[in-house]
Design an enzyme around this catalytic site. Structure first.
Site, short mmCIF file in Angstrom:
data_model
loop_
_atom_site.label_atom_id
_atom_site.label_comp_id
_atom_site.label_asym_id
_atom_site.label_seq_id
_atom_site.Cartn_x
_atom_site.Cartn_y
_atom_site.Cartn_z
N ARG A 1 -6.38 -7.28 1.69
CA ARG A 1 -5.83 -8.32 0.83
C ARG A 1 -4.56 -7.86 0.11
NH1 ARG A 1 -10.19 -10.68 0.02
NH2 ARG A 1 -10.93 -8.55 -0.10
N THR A 2 -4.65 -6.71 -0.53
CA THR A 2 -3.51 -6.26 -1.32
C THR A 2 -2.30 -6.01 -0.42
OG1 THR A 2 -5.02 -5.26 -2.90
CG2 THR A 2 -2.74 -4.54 -2.99
N LYS B 1 -0.43 16.55 0.50
CA LYS B 1 -0.14 17.39 -0.65
C LYS B 1 1.24 17.06 -1.19
CE LYS B 1 -3.74 20.31 -0.51
NZ LYS B 1 -4.92 19.63 -1.01
N ARG C 1 -0.31 2.57 -2.54
CA ARG C 1 -1.75 2.58 -2.78
C ARG C 1 -2.25 3.96 -2.43
NH1 ARG C 1 -6.72 -0.83 -1.93
NH2 ARG C 1 -5.58 -2.17 -3.34
N HIS D 1 -4.59 -0.76 -11.37
CA HIS D 1 -4.23 -1.67 -10.29
C HIS D 1 -3.52 -2.84 -10.98
CE1 HIS D 1 -4.06 -3.80 -6.67
NE2 HIS D 1 -5.30 -3.81 -6.29
#
Lengths: 340, 167
Positions: free
Chosen positions: A67-68, A95, A117, A147
């Site tokens: 969705r995002t 890293k 994200r 978020h």
């Protein structure tokens, strides 16, 4: 660590959008107002405006999301930006060094924005401190931290249905401990000035520091939902439930699952929200999720407009903006439009 | 000088001219005003002409050609076109026609909603300084101004024009 100032440029315009925390009510309201003007674009025959034509936006998803990611992609495309979708396998631990190398490479391709994200809290903030001056970073969820675009689309949905924030009691139900959504929502709701924010959850899923955010904690649905205008359900995050936080999903549903009966404790016109994806029969009953009080699908639609707002506000700053704004004020707002 | 201009009289003249055009045409056109001043003028024209179709409002902020220079102004109100523009005759209304860039943006936006049969432009005031090959079909008043001067419509309750010297 202070995360506040890095989000704003020297003219106090939004440069990055990493966290709701540290942004004032004016900026949050600006985001909601801008989103409102974008909401009509979905009804155009050509669902696109040329605002970010020529800009390149890279979606960097180190963690799975449907969705995002898709609403960020749609938002960028409706603004006419070019979009790169880069999913980085979660198994490969990225890293600091290799992450920075990747950033440098993307910057060399002249990307203007990174939507990030990441499973680690603070990842977007780390990236924002290392990008070139013209690049903006938007946090699309980092670990258990924040978020912010989800919180703002929730605020937009609340304003759409309730008209404002001042007299509202809002209850957030479920796994507060592991929820970056809940943290961002609490900051947004308190900044926008609701009457009361409640969290309802078993003791094991309420983080200790939550009371310092000015919320009231309940462990019982009947008490917690009384007189509430907005009920926000959170997903029971199975993938984050490594420890023995709960006896069983079944027992959780008995105590905290939102059924028609439990919803009856809230105000009769209360709205039900959920950031998705929903686990039917785990935290919410299908009758409620698909019922008349549910605004869950409105949240998805609103997510596009809110993300368009944040993208255009962060990329719509320029070095000369401060002086242009002053000039425009002098000549009256209309003069700015004419002389465009 | 500007304060002496009777805006209501200009709107009256435009109404008369539009009425003649509408009566000559076969179908009733739809009217669209450009935020903010153009919409104020359009509201009055729409009422005086007694048009049956609702008035449309256009906010061209997202179609401007100077976004990268001017940035975002948060409080923009959305465009509202509560009708299909396909095959319609459109009367586009703005308060001041200056560079022509606003109209360029407005036309682009209208075409993102559909394909109108025709578009005419009504401007309350037309001033010198065009930068694009765009002209109005009906003009309330022509005014000559220097490049350092700006003309502005004040409203919405009482409409008046003022000229501001930009430094």
């Amino acid at each position: 660590m202070r995360r506040t100032n890095i989000q704003l440029d020297k003219n106090n315009n939004l440069r990055h959008f990493l966290s709701v925390e540290g942004l004032n009510r004016q900026i949050l309201t600006d985001i909601l107002d801008t989103a409102e003007s974008f909401s009509s674009i979905g009804s155009q025959q050509v669902k696109k405006v040329p605002l970010l034509r020529g800009k390149t936006i890279a979606n960097l998803f180190f963690e799975a999301s449907t969705r995002t990611r898709t609403t960020f992609e749609l938002a960028a495309k409706r603004l006419s930006a070019d979009v790169l979708n880069i999913s980085i396998s979660t198994s490969a631990t990225v890293k600091g060094e290799s992450l920075l190398d990747m950033l440098r490479n993307l910057e060399s391709m002249h990307c203007d924005m990174f939507v990030v994200r990441h499973g680690e809290s603070g990842a977007a903030h780390f990236i924002a401190t290392h990008v070139a001056p013209h690049v903006s970073v938007i946090n699309a969820g980092d670990g258990c931290h924040a978020h912010p675009t989800q919180a703002m689309l929730d605020m937009f949905t609340i304003r759409q249905h309730k008209g404002g924030f001042a007299d509202l009691r809002v209850a957030i139900v479920g796994d507060i401990k592991h929820s970056r959504v809940a943290r961002s929502q609490i900051h947004a709701l308190t900044t926008l000035g609701v009457t009361e924010v409640r969290v309802i959850a078993p003791k094991t899923l309420v983080p200790r520091e939550v009371q310092s955010l000015g919320v009231h904690v309940f462990h019982d649905m009947e008490q917690g939902l009384r007189d509430v205008d907005v009920v926000i359900m959170l997903r029971l995050q199975n993938e984050r439930m490594k420890g023995a936080y709960l006896p069983s999903a079944h027992e959780y549903y008995q105590l905290y699952g939102l059924t028609t009966e439990k919803l009856g404790y809230a105000k009769p016109d209360a709205i039900v929200m959920h950031p998705g994806p929903i686990n039917r029969g785990v935290e919410i009953d299908s009758l409620v999720a698909d019922g008349p009080q549910s605004v869950i699908l409105d949240q998805v639609t609103n997510g596009i407009a809110v993300r368009m707002a944040v993208m255009s506000m962060t990329l719509g700053r320029s070095a000369t903006q401060g002086s242009v704004k002053r000039e425009a004020t002098k000549a009256g707002p209309k003069a700015g439009k004419e002389a465009q | 000088m500007a304060s002496k201009i009777d805006v209501d009289a200009l709107i009256g003249n435009i109404t008369a001219e539009l009425k003649a055009r509408i009566e000559a045409g076969s179908e009733e056109p739809i009217m669209i005003g450009i935020h903010t001043g153009g919409l104020w003028v359009a509201e009055r024209l729409h009422k005086m002409l007694g048009l049956k179709q609702a008035l449309g409002a256009l906010n061209i902020s997202f179609y401007r050609d100077d976004f990268s220079r001017m940035g975002m102004h948060p409080q923009v109100s959305p465009s509202k076109l509560p009708f299909s523009v396909d095959d319609k005759h459109i009367i586009l209304v703005d308060d001041v026609l200056y560079t022509g860039r606003t109209i360029r943006a407005a036309l682009n936006e209208i075409f993102d909603y559909g394909r109108p049969a025709s578009v005419i432009l009504v401007a309350l005031v037309e001033r010198s300084g065009r930068e694009l090959p765009i002209e109005a079909s009906i003009v309330g008043k022509h005014i000559s101004l220097g490049s350092h001067e700006h003309i502005k419509l004040n409203g919405p309750d009482v409409l008046s024009l003022s000229i501001i010297e930009a430094l």
